[in-house]
Each structure stands twice: as structure tokens, then as C-alpha cells.
Design an enzyme around this catalytic site. Structure first.
Site, PDB file in Angstrom:
ATOM      1  N   TYR A 130     116.808  60.824 -33.433  1.00 15.16           N
ATOM      2  CA  TYR A 130     117.379  61.111 -31.742  1.00 15.16           C
ATOM      3  C   TYR A 130     115.961  61.216 -30.901  1.00 15.16           C
ATOM      4  O   TYR A 130     116.178  61.597 -29.882  1.00 15.16           O
ATOM      5  CB  TYR A 130     118.240  62.434 -31.679  1.00 15.16           C
ATOM      6  N   CYS A 133     107.150  53.954 -44.950  1.00 17.21           N
ATOM      7  CA  CYS A 133     106.767  52.637 -44.480  1.00 17.21           C
ATOM      8  C   CYS A 133     107.419  52.139 -43.444  1.00 17.21           C
ATOM      9  O   CYS A 133     108.122  51.040 -43.488  1.00 17.21           O
ATOM     10  CB  CYS A 133     106.499  51.614 -45.894  1.00 17.21           C
ATOM     11  N   GLU A 134     107.714  52.951 -42.280  1.00 13.27           N
ATOM     12  CA  GLU A 134     108.098  52.350 -41.152  1.00 13.27           C
ATOM     13  C   GLU A 134     107.658  53.144 -39.893  1.00 13.27           C
ATOM     14  O   GLU A 134     107.274  54.322 -39.864  1.00 13.27           O
ATOM     15  CB  GLU A 134     109.501  52.109 -41.022  1.00 13.27           C
ATOM     16  N   GLY A 156     126.986  76.213 -34.574  1.00  7.76           N
ATOM     17  CA  GLY A 156     125.759  75.691 -35.674  1.00  7.76           C
ATOM     18  C   GLY A 156     124.645  75.997 -35.369  1.00  7.76           C
ATOM     19  O   GLY A 156     123.965  76.992 -36.003  1.00  7.76           O
ATOM     20  N   TYR A 205     120.446  70.859 -39.078  1.00  9.35           N
ATOM     21  CA  TYR A 205     120.325  69.635 -39.042  1.00  9.35           C
ATOM     22  C   TYR A 205     119.000  69.011 -39.794  1.00  9.35           C
ATOM     23  O   TYR A 205     118.520  68.039 -39.202  1.00  9.35           O
ATOM     24  CB  TYR A 205     120.814  68.839 -37.646  1.00  9.35           C
ATOM     25  N   GLY A 256     128.148  73.874 -29.822  1.00 13.45           N
ATOM     26  CA  GLY A 256     127.350  72.897 -29.009  1.00 13.45           C
ATOM     27  C   GLY A 256     126.314  73.551 -28.096  1.00 13.45           C
ATOM     28  O   GLY A 256     125.491  72.882 -27.381  1.00 13.45           O
ATOM     29  N   GLU A 308     132.932  77.383 -33.057  1.00  9.66           N
ATOM     30  CA  GLU A 308     132.227  76.858 -34.117  1.00  9.66           C
ATOM     31  C   GLU A 308     130.761  76.546 -33.835  1.00  9.66           C
ATOM     32  O   GLU A 308     130.333  75.466 -33.746  1.00  9.66           O
ATOM     33  CB  GLU A 308     132.894  75.304 -34.094  1.00  9.66           C
TER      34      GLU A 308
HETATM   35  N1  LLP Z   1     132.093  71.710 -34.103  1.00  9.98           N
HETATM   36  C1  LLP Z   1     132.194  70.282 -34.246  1.00  9.98           C
HETATM   37  C2  LLP Z   1     133.585  69.848 -34.364  1.00  9.98           C
HETATM   38  C3  LLP Z   1     131.172  69.405 -34.262  1.00  9.98           C
HETATM   39  O1  LLP Z   1     131.130  68.369 -34.519  1.00  9.98           O
HETATM   40  C4  LLP Z   1     129.972  70.278 -34.148  1.00  9.98           C
HETATM   41  C5  LLP Z   1     128.581  69.384 -34.454  1.00  9.98           C
HETATM   42  C6  LLP Z   1     129.799  71.582 -34.235  1.00  9.98           C
HETATM   43  C7  LLP Z   1     131.004  72.262 -34.125  1.00  9.98           C
HETATM   44  C8  LLP Z   1     128.608  72.305 -34.086  1.00  9.98           C
HETATM   45  O2  LLP Z   1     127.739  72.071 -33.130  1.00  9.98           O
HETATM   46  P1  LLP Z   1     126.369  72.958 -32.745  1.00  9.98           P
HETATM   47  O3  LLP Z   1     126.885  74.242 -32.457  1.00  9.98           O
HETATM   48  O4  LLP Z   1     125.453  72.741 -33.836  1.00  9.98           O
HETATM   49  O5  LLP Z   1     125.897  72.210 -31.506  1.00  9.98           O
HETATM   50  N2  LLP Z   1     122.711  65.936 -36.226  1.00  9.98           N
HETATM   51  C9  LLP Z   1     122.562  66.203 -34.582  1.00  9.98           C
HETATM   52  C10 LLP Z   1     123.641  67.118 -34.437  1.00  9.98           C
HETATM   53  C11 LLP Z   1     125.112  66.619 -34.569  1.00  9.98           C
HETATM   54  C12 LLP Z   1     126.268  67.683 -34.463  1.00  9.98           C
HETATM   55  C13 LLP Z   1     127.550  67.347 -34.884  1.00  9.98           C
HETATM   56  N3  LLP Z   1     128.656  68.122 -34.438  1.00  9.98           N
HETATM   57  C14 LLP Z   1     121.140  66.684 -34.596  1.00  9.98           C
HETATM   58  O6  LLP Z   1     120.409  66.705 -35.447  1.00  9.98           O
HETATM   59  O7  LLP Z   1     121.051  67.034 -33.302  1.00  9.98           O
END
Ligand code: LLP
Length: 420
Positions: free
Chosen positions: A319, A344-345, A277, A373, A240, A275
């Protein structure tokens, strides 16, 4: 900090001018920097080094490219996966099964079986129903599945509503006020070793307070579970942590996050799991694109039409996300422009009325902070095919995902006899 810098007025990925990549593989193309990926993995590890027992699982949904996963695996990170496809990728990249955590709100039976077959380290259970099914599957196979129960702490992550996951109305986890009973029932099932709790309240968080609020609630829950005689040896704090998408924005650092975790979780006596990302791979990638043409508009700012589109980078359309947009070789002038793709949008718009480097047809430019992402959310909308990905290492690069041409996609389609 990343490794996409101007050298003598030319934007480089590490030591390689981006034009070299565009000439070799065409555009649009995602460009990842190995050194940046490694740096962020190390910074995150360092930020948690003072905690007694930790496990870091890269949330591979952010960037599941096999070469990226290989970098993570070499850095000793595990994987957080949310599908059978992601599980297969993590294993293919050499991440030990024991270091894999299976999250995801709708695990299907075949995916749970896949996880049991592989002997993964932990399932994060999203509901009582899912826990009952997994325990039965494991017991029938003579296995015991190590699990954590994901709770929904009802905390507002104060991020975009589509990526907020920890409010009561969101689909994730079990309500924290019912977690004690659910934990007790699941822990008693044969086939299940319920060893902990998990929380993830959302993505792209701009401040630490919501995370702290969630972790405090999790700590209270752990105490309550233990008081009721349950065993809790693991706590998964999710991901997050947000990253700056605009030059000059300031976000909490991994070190500040680590310090907050140390303070809030002191005395929990668990293995703390993470976790991350976006914070690992977000600014380790750019989307390199070429200007098709510049079109005058009726009311001022021209449209800079680039060859990347919402199918390649969905975040702005999905978003309203901001990605800094910079010329590969700025000529020193600026312009106010609308940056759009060819789809085309009207949603295929990256920026409106943005002050950017002056650009003309044929120029190269990048959308920054596209390593998380980005490619993974691509589609083939408008029959544009799937975008290519490369990784740079010093002054060399390799294609790490082929461009998938529209012909390859239509080759998988069939017209039934009865339409011939
Ligand atoms: N753990 C779980 C259970 C998750 O659902 C997620 C992300 C993460 C870890 C990793 O979160 P991060 O550290 O990357 O914030 N597509 C969206 C982001 C969707 C995130 C979904 N879950 C975007 O482009 O902003």
C-alpha cells in the site's frame, strides 16, 4: 500512546530492552506489548460506555495471534471473523461463540456449517445469494441463524483504494438502495432470523465524516425497514478507525468516534455492534530487525539493508504504507537513508530518502505500529520462512508464534514419482 519507549537511551517494550528479545530469539521478530493491547481495548470500551447497548468484536484479521486473542478475550471483547480458520482461532482463545460475528464476502458452505455448529452469535450476510444458502443450511439442520444484512452505502472512505470497501464498485455488501427488498425476502426465509444491518466502509480512516455519512444512511435504512414492518434490533457499524503511523500525526480518537456514534445513532433503539481491528492492536506491536549492512549508493542516500523484508511486513510494498523506523539504541546522529530488505525485488523497500537514526551493520531497529496487519500478512517469499512473534508483559516475554524455518515449509512439499 504505547509502551515502546526509550529508557536511558535504550528502546524498551514495557520494561524489557528489545536487545534481550533479539538475543534470545533472533531477528526479525514481531514484539507485542500486552499492556498496550489492554490499554487500547479499555480505551475503546470506555469510548462507547455511554451508549445503551453495545457489542465490541475485535476484527481478528488485524492480528489473529492466539495470545493477542487471549488478551482480547480477557478484556471481554468478542471477535469479528472472516474465515473458518479465524473462527477456530476465536474459539480456541476462549471467546464465547455467542460473541462471534462472521463477516466475509465469500463464506464457503463448510465455513457456514462450521459457524452453525459452533452456534456463533451472528452472520453478516454479504449478498442475497449467500443469505438464501445460509438459511437453507440452517433450516435443514433445524437451526435458526441470527443474521445482519451488510449494505454498501456508496460512501468514499477517503483511504487507500485497496482498503476502501464502501463504494458502489467495491465487492462488499448489497447496494443500499436495494437493501429493503433483499431484507424483506431474506427475513421471510425459514432458518433465518434477520435482525439487523451492517456496514463497514474501509480501514485506516483519517477522519470521521465518511463514517458519519455511512451511519446516517444506515439510520435512514433502519427507519425505512421498520416502516415496512421489518424488525431491526442490531446495527453493526464495522471498524475502520485509523491510527497515526508517523510521529506527530493526529487522528480522531476513540472518544471522538464514540461521541459521533452517540449523536448520529441516538434513537435507533438497537444494539450497536463494532468491529475495531487496527485501532486496538496497531501500535501495540513493532517489527524488530537487525541491520545486515549499509551499502553506498551511486546517487547519495545509502541503502540500509535490514533482515526484515516485504514477506514479513507487506504493508509498505502493498500500500506504499509508512512505518516509522527507529534505532533500538540511537547514537545521537542522523542519516538520510533508503531502508530496504534482502528480497530480490525493488518493491522490497520500506522507505526511500528517509531521515533516520544513524545505523551501521549489526544495529537493531524497529518498524513501529506493526501490530496490525503485520505478521498475519507475512509470506515465505524468497524461502525466508515465517517471522517469529513474542509478547512482552512487564519485564518478561514469551514466544507466542515460533519462527517457521524454510526447511519446515519445504518439508510439506512433494516431488511426484514421475519426476524422480
Ligand atoms: N470489519 C470488516 C468487515 C473488515 O473488513 C475490516 C477490515 C474490519 C472490520 C477491521 O477494520 P480496521 O478497524 O482494522 O480498520 N491489510 C490492510 C487492512 C485491511 C482491512 C480489511 N478489513 C492494511 O494493512 O492496511
Amino acid at each position: 500512546m504505547d509502551h515502546f519507549d526509550y529508557k536511558d537511551g535504550v528502546l524498551h517494550a514495557e520494561d524489557l530492552p528489545l536487545s534481550v528479545i533479539a538475543d534470545a530469539v533472533g531477528t526479525p521478530v514481531y514484539v507485542y506489548s500486552r499492556a498496550t493491547l489492554e490499554r487500547h481495548a479499555r480505551v475503546f470500551k470506555q469510548a462507547l460506555a455511554h451508549l445503551p447497548r453495545t457489542h465490541i468484536a475485535f476484527a481478528i484479521k488485524a492480528n489473529p495471534n492466539l495470545a493477542v486473542l487471549k488478551v482480547m478475550s480477557r478484556e471481554g471483547l468478542g471477535a469479528d471473523v472472516v474465515s473458518g480458520g479465524e473462527l477456530a482461532r476465536a474459539l480456541a482463545a476462549g471467546i464465547p461463540a455467542d460473541d462471534i460475528v462472521f463477516s466475509g464476502v465469500g463464506k464457503q458452505t463448510h465455513e457456514m456449517v462450521q459457524g452453525l455448529d459452533a452456534g456463533i452469535g451472528q452472520f453478516n450476510i454479504e449478498s442475497e445469494e449467500e443469505g438464501i444458502e445460509l438459511a437453507a443450511l440452517a433450516a435443514a439442520r433445524g437451526q435458526v441463524a441470527a443474521c445482519a444484512l451488510r449494505v454498501n452505502p456508496d460512501v468514499d472512505a477517503r483511504t487507500h483504494e485497496k482498503i476502501s470497501t464502501g463504494k458502489a464498485e467495491n465487492k462488499f455488501g448489497v447496494p443500499i438502495d436495494r437493501a429493503g427488498g433483499i431484507y424483506a425476502r431474506l427475513a421471510g426465509l425459514p432458518g433465518m432470523n434477520l435482525r439487523g444491518v451492517a456496514v463497514h466502509i474501509g480501514s485506516q480512516l483519517q477522519d470521521l465524516q465518511p463514517l458519519e455519512d455511512a451511519f446516517i444512511k444506515l439510520g435512514d435504512l433502519i427507519a425505512e425497514l421498520r416502516a415496512a414492518g421489518q424488525t431491526v434490533t442490531h446495527a453493526d457499524l464495522g471498524g475502520g478507525l485509523g491510527v497515526p503511523y508517523k510521529a506527530g500525526e493526529v487522528f480522531p480518537s476513540p472518544a471522538e468516534y464514540g461521541a459521533m456514534v452517540g449523536r448520529v445513532c441516538a434513537g435507533w433503539d438497537v444494539t450497536l455492534q463494532f468491529e475495531p481491528g487496527r485501532v486496538i492492536c496497531g501500535n501495540a506491536g513493532v517489527l524488530l530487525t537487525r541491520v545486515i549492512r549499509v551499502k553506498r549508493s551511486s546517487n547519495g542516500a545509502p541503502f540500509v539493508i535490514v533482515d526484515a523484508a516485504m514477506n514479513d511486513l507487506a504493508r509498505p510494498a502493498m500500500y506504499g504504507a509508512w512505518h516509522d523506523f527507529d534505532a533500538a539504541v540511537p547514537n545521537g546522529s542522523r542519516m538520510v537513508a533508503n531502508i530496504v530488505g534482502p528480497i530480490c525485488e525493488t518493491g522490497d523497500t520500506f522507505a526511500m530518502g528517509r531521515d533516520v537514526d544513524a545505523l551501521e551493520a549489526g544495529d537493531l531497529a524497529v518498524f513501529r505500529t506493526a501490530g496490525a496487519y503485520g505478521a498475519t500478512m507475512a509470506s515465505s517469499y524468497n524461502s525466508r520462512g515465517f517471522v517469529c512473534e513474542v509478547m512482552v508483559d512487564g519485564d518478561k516475554f514469551a514466544v507466542v508464534a515460533d519462527r517457521i524455518l524454510p526447511e519446515a515449509i519445504s518439508a510439506a512439499e512433494r516431488v511426484p514419482d514421475w519426476l524422480e
